[in-house]
Design a protein around this motif. Structure first.
Motif, PDB file in Angstrom:
ATOM      1  N   LEU A  13     -40.960  28.640 -31.149  1.00 60.32           N
ATOM      2  CA  LEU A  13     -40.840  29.636 -30.083  1.00 60.32           C
ATOM      3  C   LEU A  13     -42.095  30.485 -30.071  1.00 60.32           C
ATOM      4  N   ILE A  14     -42.617  30.745 -28.897  1.00 60.19           N
ATOM      5  CA  ILE A  14     -43.764  31.628 -28.750  1.00 60.19           C
ATOM      6  C   ILE A  14     -43.314  32.827 -27.937  1.00 60.19           C
ATOM      7  N   VAL A  15     -43.511  34.015 -28.508  1.00 60.13           N
ATOM      8  CA  VAL A  15     -43.059  35.244 -27.867  1.00 60.13           C
ATOM      9  C   VAL A  15     -44.242  35.939 -27.207  1.00 60.13           C
ATOM     10  N   PHE A  22     -40.205  34.514 -23.731  1.00 56.85           N
ATOM     11  CA  PHE A  22     -40.512  33.589 -24.816  1.00 56.85           C
ATOM     12  C   PHE A  22     -40.537  32.168 -24.253  1.00 56.85           C
ATOM     13  N   LEU A  23     -41.306  31.319 -24.914  1.00 59.08           N
ATOM     14  CA  LEU A  23     -41.465  29.936 -24.496  1.00 59.08           C
ATOM     15  C   LEU A  23     -40.912  29.025 -25.580  1.00 59.08           C
ATOM     16  N   LYS A  24     -40.103  28.061 -25.192  1.00 58.16           N
ATOM     17  CA  LYS A  24     -39.589  27.055 -26.122  1.00 58.16           C
ATOM     18  C   LYS A  24     -40.549  25.873 -26.118  1.00 58.16           C
ATOM     19  N   GLN A  25     -41.106  25.586 -27.283  1.00 58.08           N
ATOM     20  CA  GLN A  25     -42.026  24.472 -27.444  1.00 58.08           C
ATOM     21  C   GLN A  25     -41.231  23.186 -27.688  1.00 58.08           C
ATOM     22  N   PRO A  26     -41.825  22.003 -27.508  1.00 56.61           N
ATOM     23  CA  PRO A  26     -41.103  20.748 -27.744  1.00 56.61           C
ATOM     24  C   PRO A  26     -40.472  20.648 -29.134  1.00 56.61           C
ATOM     25  N   ILE A  27     -41.135  21.162 -30.170  1.00 56.60           N
ATOM     26  CA  ILE A  27     -40.569  21.090 -31.518  1.00 56.60           C
ATOM     27  C   ILE A  27     -39.255  21.863 -31.613  1.00 56.60           C
ATOM     28  N   HIS A  28     -39.080  22.880 -30.799  1.00 56.17           N
ATOM     29  CA  HIS A  28     -37.815  23.619 -30.768  1.00 56.17           C
ATOM     30  C   HIS A  28     -36.661  22.674 -30.434  1.00 56.17           C
ATOM     31  N   TYR A  29     -36.863  21.812 -29.456  1.00 56.91           N
ATOM     32  CA  TYR A  29     -35.809  20.887 -29.035  1.00 56.91           C
ATOM     33  C   TYR A  29     -35.544  19.830 -30.097  1.00 56.91           C
ATOM     34  N   VAL A  30     -36.582  19.407 -30.815  1.00 59.15           N
ATOM     35  CA  VAL A  30     -36.398  18.448 -31.906  1.00 59.15           C
ATOM     36  C   VAL A  30     -35.568  19.090 -33.020  1.00 59.15           C
ATOM     37  N   LEU A  31     -35.928  20.293 -33.418  1.00 59.88           N
ATOM     38  CA  LEU A  31     -35.175  20.985 -34.474  1.00 59.88           C
ATOM     39  C   LEU A  31     -33.730  21.242 -34.051  1.00 59.88           C
ATOM     40  N   THR A  32     -33.532  21.608 -32.796  1.00 53.65           N
ATOM     41  CA  THR A  32     -32.178  21.820 -32.278  1.00 53.65           C
ATOM     42  C   THR A  32     -31.380  20.526 -32.333  1.00 53.65           C
TER      43      THR A  32
END
Length: 109
Positions: A13-15, A22-32
């Motif tokens: 996440l970039i705030v 805030f912006l959700k980066q692709p790695i956020h979706y992988v971790l989720t």
């Protein structure tokens, strides 16, 4: 910036504190994706590949609450057909989309 492994990656996440966003980066979706299935108390189990000669198709397996959980990552630019076979002889065929993460779950026998 560089992380503990000394490689350069983005944060999940970039705030933007000045823009209150805030912006959700692709790695956020992988971790989720991983955290939906690997719950506290999950145990990693042994798994292996046969007839997959490309290191760009990787996997890992877990067991939790009577279920087996198999993650398969296809980093190839093409679809890949695989067969998942359990030691009991039960098997299924599966097509992995290119550049994908696939999760397969089934009841432990």
């Amino acid at each position: 910036g560089p992380n503990w492994a000394r490689n350069f990656v983005d944060a999940p996440l970039i705030v933007n504190s000045t823009g209150d966003e805030f912006l959700k980066q692709p790695i956020h979706y992988v971790l989720t994706h991983f955290s939906r299935f690997i719950r506290p108390g999950s145990k990693r189990i042994q798994s292996s590949t046969v007839n997959i000669d490309d290191k760009r198709v990787q996997h890992t397996a877990f067991v939790f609450d009577g279920q087996r959980i198999l993650y398969i990552i296809n980093t190839l630019n093409v679809e890949k057909e695989i067969v998942i076979e359990e030691s009991t002889g039960t098997s299924i065929s599966l097509k992995l989309a290119s550049k994908s993460i696939t999760t397969v779950t089934w009841k432990k026998q």
